[in-house]
Each structure stands twice: as C-alpha cells, then as structure tokens.
Write a protein that holds these residues in place. Structure first.
Motif, PDB file in Angstrom:
ATOM      1  N   PRO A 124       0.830  -1.215   0.000  1.00  0.00           N
ATOM      2  CA  PRO A 124       0.000   0.000   0.000  1.00  0.00           C
ATOM      3  C   PRO A 124       0.861   1.261   0.000  1.00  0.00           C
ATOM      4  CG  PRO A 124      -0.759  -1.572   1.652  1.00  0.00           C
ATOM      5  CD  PRO A 124       0.557  -2.074   1.154  1.00  0.00           C
ATOM      6  N   SER A 125       0.316   2.335  -0.554  1.00  0.00           N
ATOM      7  CA  SER A 125       1.075   3.577  -0.626  1.00  0.00           C
ATOM      8  C   SER A 125       1.325   4.183   0.750  1.00  0.00           C
ATOM      9  CB  SER A 125       0.329   4.587  -1.507  1.00  0.00           C
ATOM     10  OG  SER A 125      -0.956   4.854  -0.965  1.00  0.00           O
ATOM     11  N   LYS A 157      -9.345   8.473  -2.614  1.00  0.00           N
ATOM     12  CA  LYS A 157      -9.629   7.047  -2.475  1.00  0.00           C
ATOM     13  C   LYS A 157      -9.785   6.386  -3.839  1.00  0.00           C
ATOM     14  CE  LYS A 157     -11.802   7.157   2.099  1.00  0.00           C
ATOM     15  NZ  LYS A 157     -13.037   6.869   2.878  1.00  0.00           N
ATOM     16  N   GLU A 160      -6.327   5.604  -4.999  1.00  0.00           N
ATOM     17  CA  GLU A 160      -5.771   4.476  -4.231  1.00  0.00           C
ATOM     18  C   GLU A 160      -6.378   3.153  -4.701  1.00  0.00           C
ATOM     19  OE1 GLU A 160      -6.484   5.375  -0.162  1.00  0.00           O
ATOM     20  OE2 GLU A 160      -5.009   7.014  -0.078  1.00  0.00           O
ATOM     21  N   ARG A 163      -4.737   2.195  -7.950  1.00  0.00           N
ATOM     22  CA  ARG A 163      -3.404   1.647  -7.701  1.00  0.00           C
ATOM     23  C   ARG A 163      -3.479   0.211  -7.171  1.00  0.00           C
ATOM     24  NH1 ARG A 163      -2.138   3.597  -2.871  1.00  0.00           N
ATOM     25  NH2 ARG A 163      -2.840   1.559  -2.163  1.00  0.00           N
ATOM     26  N   ASP A 164      -4.415  -0.026  -6.245  1.00  0.00           N
ATOM     27  CA  ASP A 164      -4.561  -1.372  -5.695  1.00  0.00           C
ATOM     28  C   ASP A 164      -4.972  -2.367  -6.782  1.00  0.00           C
ATOM     29  OD1 ASP A 164      -3.886  -0.393  -3.242  1.00  0.00           O
ATOM     30  OD2 ASP A 164      -5.952  -0.216  -2.502  1.00  0.00           O
TER      31      ASP A 164
END
Length: 342
Positions: A124-125, A157, A160, A163-164
């Motif tokens: 995770p970032s 979010k 994110e 990215r996930d």
C-alpha cells in the motif's frame, strides 16, 4: 515510523526458460507490539535496475542505496549470466541488502514512500504510516475485493483503489493459479471505478483535465486486464479437453473483455479465440505481402548497383581514351612546332 521494521528475505529463485532468474521478495513488516503484515513480489534483476532509474528520475538525485553491478561479483569482474549459481547467490544477498536499507531508512524516507517502490513491491502507498491492525476500513476493503461496491467518491480514495487494482493485476500475472479468481474480482472493482468516476465528474469534485487523465488511466487498466488476463484464459480454454467445452463456455466473466465491440458481442470464448486466430492469419498475409515488396525493392537496388558499376567502368574507359587523345594532341603540336621552326 520508528516502531516499524521491515524484514526482507530473498531465498527463492525461479529460472525461467533457462534465460533469466526471477527473484521472490518476501517482506515482513513488524511493529513494536508484535503486529505483522506480509507481502511478496517477483522481479528480475533488470527490473531492479529499472526501479533505480525511475526513482532517480523522479527525485532528480542519485539513489543512495547500492545495487550489485551487472558484471562484478564479490569485487571480481565476471561475464554476466543471469542463471549462473554464483551470480544468483551474490544477487540474492545484495538485492536483499538494497531493499532492507531502502525500506528501513528513517532519515530519508522519500525514497521508500515513492509510488514506484510501492508498485514494485506491491504494498500500500501508506504502508509506512498506517497501523497494521485490521480496522473497520480494512475489513470494508476486503469485502471490496470480493465484489462489494464501497463509495469511491473521494478523489484520493479513487486513485488508491486504481493503484490497488494495478497491484492485484500484477499479482494475477505472476501467479497463474489464482489468475481466474483475481480476474473476476478485478472486473467488479474496475466497474465500480468506472461508476465512481462518473459520480466524481457529475459532482465536479475535480477539474475536467483531471477527469480526462483519470479516464485514460482507467482505460489503460482495462486494456492491461484484457491483454494480460483474457488472453491467458483463452490459452487455458484451448488446452482443456473438448468434452468440457460446453461447461467452459458457460463460465461467467472469466474470459470476457471489458467493453464489448459490435464484432465480439455475442461470441463465446472459443469463438473469440477463433476470431483472434483469423485476425492473426490476416496479419500474417499482410506481412508476407510486405516481405515480397521489400524483396522486390532489394532486387531493384541490386540491379541499380550493377548498372552503376557498369557506368563507372565506361566512365573509367572514357577517361583513359581522353588522356590518350590528349597525349596525341601534345605530340602533334610539338611536331608542328618543329616544322615551323625549321
């Protein structure tokens, strides 16, 4: 951050097609209270080199952590062979040290928080800041992975989640055994990203240019999902016994692309694979025609070269004749001069 320690183990190496070594990176994040979180990733040595280049380009300075040289083993110059046992052992040790120094540096934390590092290690970032306890938000994230649709109207979010999804896709590409299951989850999450982006646009939470950028990122993810997972599913379908073909064709979502076209709409997986083969055959025919054109141009060039060679020989012969004629004229002039003087 001082109470978080990252342990790095690189013990497993897979030789792929006797051409290169794939290193398994095992990370264990340990907090002072004993809480742990584990991650793993697979990478070639050349991908470590690419990571260093990306980080240096991003930060505009030289990376302070050392990677092993391509041709230097324990201080000795040695010809590079990625599958050589000595090189593998040396790189396992040095790559582990490189990642340990990078991830546990409490003085200069900008490197380990880079998106390149998080994507490279599939972590995770906010791994360096978030606690390792399973909070209610994390449990909601787990349900997202299995198909629920949390709200992603928060622009941060949304990024994110994108990215996930990319990290999850990379894991599916690495681990063939779980590719089908992860593919189904990813399609649901990508669909949720699409819907949420429309809501963000309607509520004008970000500007038009940012919406366009995010749309391009999402389309890129869809393309990667189609190319990297759907084609793998098609290969798997083709290798299954014909007696199970009807059962395979009825499996939902597994081999279907995101965003059907008018040409593929209504086709099952076997028909899609046949369409792909037909397209490939058509491209092969076009390439053959192009090859014939290139061969014709080659023959024409050879003929032109031969013609130029002959022309050069004629020019050389003409030059010799001109020189001979000039000599004769000089001799005639001398004879005439002597006659005149006599």
């Amino acid at each position: 951050m001082g109470d978080l320690r990252v342990e790095v183990d690189i013990n497993t190496v897979q030789i792929v097609k006797r051409q290169y070594a794939l290193y398994r990176i095992d990370l264990t994040m340990v907090r002072s209270g004993g809480e742990q979180r584990q991650y793993h990733a697979f990478h070639r040595f050349s991908e470590f080199i690419k990571l260093r280049q990306d980080l240096e380009n991003e930060m505009g300075s030289e990376l302070p952590y050392e990677l092993p040289g391509r041709n230097v083993i324990n201080g000795w110059l040695k010809r590079t062979n990625s599958c050589d046992p000595d090189i593998i052992e040396h790189r396992k040790r040095e790559l582990g040290r490189f990642l340990y120094d990078l991830l546990n540096d409490s003085f200069d934390s900008r490197w380990k928080k880079s998106p390149y590092v998080c994507h490279f290690l599939q972590i995770p970032s906010n791994w360096a800041d978030a606690t390792l306890r399973r909070t209610s938000n994390e449990r909601e994230g787990d349900s997202t992975e299995f198909g629920s649709k949390p709200s992603l109207k928060d622009p941060q979010k949304w990024l994110e989640e994108l990215r996930d999804c990319k990290i999850l896709l990379a894991e599916a590409v690495r681990d063939r055994s779980s590719a089908t299951k992860i593919g189904v989850k990813l399609r649901l999450r990508v669909q949720n990203l699409d819907i949420s982006l429309k809501q963000i646009h309607q509520d004008q939470l970000v500007g038009t240019s940012e919406i366009t950028r995010r749309r391009n990122l999402l389309n890129g993810l869809k393309t990667d999902l189609n190319e990297k997972l759907v084609e793998r599913d098609s290969e798997w379908f083709n290798s299954v016994d014909d007696s199970r073909s009807e059962e395979i064709n009825e499996r939902p979502l597994q081999g279907r692309k995101i965003g059907e076209t008018s040409q593929t709409l209504g086709l099952n997986d076997q028909e899609l694979l046949q369409l792909h083969r037909d397209k490939t055959k058509s491209q092969d025919l076009e390439l053959e025609k192009l090859r014939q054109i290139i061969l014709s141009q080659k023959d024409l060039s050879i003929s032109m070269n031969q013609e130029l060679t002959q022309q050069n020989e004629l020019l050389d012969l003409m030059s010799g004749e001109v020189d001979s004629t000039a000599n004769k004229l000089r001799m005639a002039n001398r004879g005439a001069k002597r006659v005149n003087e006599g």
